[in-house]
Design an enzyme around this catalytic site. Structure first.
Site, PDB file in Angstrom:
ATOM      1  NE  ARG A   1      16.140   5.661   3.493  1.00 14.17           N
ATOM      2  CZ  ARG A   1      16.951   5.000   2.671  1.00 14.17           C
ATOM      3  NH1 ARG A   1      18.238   4.958   2.902  1.00 14.17           N
ATOM      4  NH2 ARG A   1      16.471   4.359   1.625  1.00 14.17           N
TER       5      ARG A   1
ATOM      6  CG  ASP B   1      27.702  -5.351   0.718  1.00 19.42           C
ATOM      7  OD1 ASP B   1      28.541  -6.089   1.263  1.00 19.42           O
ATOM      8  OD2 ASP B   1      26.511  -5.697   0.566  1.00 19.42           O
TER       9      ASP B   1
ATOM     10  CE  LYS C   1      27.476  -5.026   5.682  1.00 22.54           C
ATOM     11  NZ  LYS C   1      26.166  -5.501   5.192  1.00 22.54           N
TER      12      LYS C   1
ATOM     13  CG  ASP D   1      24.675   3.710   1.750  1.00 25.91           C
ATOM     14  OD1 ASP D   1      25.381   3.248   0.827  1.00 25.91           O
ATOM     15  OD2 ASP D   1      23.454   3.458   1.846  1.00 25.91           O
TER      16      ASP D   1
ATOM     17  CE  LYS E   1      14.321   7.598  -1.072  1.00 27.01           C
ATOM     18  NZ  LYS E   1      13.145   6.818  -0.658  1.00 27.01           N
ATOM     19  N   GLY E   2      20.870   6.825   1.112  1.00 20.53           N
ATOM     20  CA  GLY E   2      21.588   6.378   2.313  1.00 20.53           C
ATOM     21  C   GLY E   2      22.681   7.306   2.816  1.00 20.53           C
TER      22      GLY E   2
ATOM     23  CG  PHE F   1      21.165  -5.583   7.076  1.00 18.04           C
ATOM     24  CD1 PHE F   1      21.412  -5.744   5.723  1.00 18.04           C
ATOM     25  CD2 PHE F   1      20.306  -4.563   7.485  1.00 18.04           C
ATOM     26  CE1 PHE F   1      20.809  -4.910   4.776  1.00 18.04           C
ATOM     27  CE2 PHE F   1      19.700  -3.730   6.546  1.00 18.04           C
ATOM     28  CZ  PHE F   1      19.950  -3.913   5.192  1.00 18.04           C
TER      29      PHE F   1
HETATM   30  P1  IMP Z   1      27.177  -2.898  -3.335  1.00 19.13           P
HETATM   31  O1  IMP Z   1      28.539  -2.418  -2.885  1.00 19.13           O
HETATM   32  O2  IMP Z   1      26.914  -2.723  -4.799  1.00 19.13           O
HETATM   33  O3  IMP Z   1      26.896  -4.308  -2.871  1.00 19.13           O
HETATM   34  O4  IMP Z   1      26.027  -2.011  -2.769  1.00 19.13           O
HETATM   35  C1  IMP Z   1      26.021  -1.442  -1.577  1.00 19.13           C
HETATM   36  C2  IMP Z   1      24.583  -1.052  -1.335  1.00 19.13           C
HETATM   37  O5  IMP Z   1      23.898  -2.133  -0.682  1.00 19.13           O
HETATM   38  C3  IMP Z   1      24.558   0.084  -0.370  1.00 19.13           C
HETATM   39  O6  IMP Z   1      24.499   1.306  -1.070  1.00 19.13           O
HETATM   40  C4  IMP Z   1      23.327  -0.190   0.443  1.00 19.13           C
HETATM   41  O7  IMP Z   1      22.215   0.405  -0.185  1.00 19.13           O
HETATM   42  C5  IMP Z   1      23.157  -1.690   0.420  1.00 19.13           C
HETATM   43  N1  IMP Z   1      23.672  -2.337   1.656  1.00 19.13           N
HETATM   44  C6  IMP Z   1      24.686  -3.215   1.749  1.00 19.13           C
HETATM   45  N2  IMP Z   1      24.895  -3.616   3.017  1.00 19.13           N
HETATM   46  C7  IMP Z   1      23.978  -2.947   3.767  1.00 19.13           C
HETATM   47  C8  IMP Z   1      23.719  -2.902   5.177  1.00 19.13           C
HETATM   48  O8  IMP Z   1      24.355  -3.563   6.019  1.00 19.13           O
HETATM   49  N3  IMP Z   1      22.703  -2.093   5.563  1.00 19.13           N
HETATM   50  C9  IMP Z   1      21.971  -1.347   4.694  1.00 19.13           C
HETATM   51  N4  IMP Z   1      22.190  -1.345   3.363  1.00 19.13           N
HETATM   52  C10 IMP Z   1      23.205  -2.131   2.897  1.00 19.13           C
HETATM   53 MG    MG Z   2      24.000   3.077  -1.292  1.00 18.63          MG
END
Ligand code: IMP
Ligand code: MG
Length: 177
Positions: A162, A100, A128, A97, A40-41, A149
């Protein structure tokens, strides 16, 4: 106890989105593409960004489910595809969104390759870099952020925040979230 430290105001976001839209136009020109918004982000980001683009955009959504296994890699699956999801031979722009660890986007890119997308690009509101575990790069990035975060403008913590119109660091004071 927790508090919010504003990182990007609605005005900062609006300005950056205009720049991003122009970067996207530079790449796609006015050609059509298929936007796949990751629920949803990314909803606020995608809605605001797409209204700055003059390309014909075919709009789809996916929602993911992540299962955490102790001592194993996390397992990701797609729990929802928008109706008539069809990206075969299409130029796909994934709108997400935050990039990470990169695990989510790596999964999505593989899945969309298997669905026969002609090209796949990634547009993330936030990146990030510090926590990357796989070699994934976004083609378009709104803001590069440190390892904190972040909530607001689509991002949540335990389902909250959100709908904040800005991006903020969630600062945990004392107790664990
Ligand atoms: P990754 O790149 O697979 O680690 O996933 C990223 C997902 O982790 C994003 O789609 C978010 O849902 C969640 N996420 C990572 N860092 C944050 C943050 O700082 N705030 C909120 N959600 C985050
Ligand atoms: Mg996401």
């Amino acid at each position: 106890m927790s508090s919010l430290k504003i990182l990007y105001s609605p005005e900062d976001i609006r300005k950056r989105l205009q720049e991003l839209a122009s970067e996207i136009h530079d790449v796609y020109d006015n050609r059509p593409f298929t936007a796949v918004v990751v629920l949803k982000g990314a909803i606020f980001f995608a809605a605001d960004l797409m209204r700055l683009l003059s390309n014909p955009i075919d709009l789809h959504f996916v929602e993911l489910e992540t299962h955490e296994h102790p001592d194993l890699e996390q397992e990701i699956s797609i729990r929802y595809w928008s109706r008539d999801f069809d990206i075969k031979d299409r130029d796909v722009l994934i709108i997400e969104d935050i990039l990470d660890t990169g695990v989510t986007l790596e999964f999505l890119i593989r899945a969309f390759e298997q669905h026969g997308a002609r090209s796949i690009r990634v547009c993330c509101l936030l990146e990030k870099p510090a926590r990357r575990r796989v070699n994934i790069q976004a083609d378009f990035v709104g803001f590069v952020v440190p390892e904190v975060f972040i909530v607001g403008y689509g991002l949540h913590h335990k389902g909250r925040f959100r709908n904040l119109p800005y991006l903020a660091e969630l600062v945990q004071e004392g107790e664990k979230a």
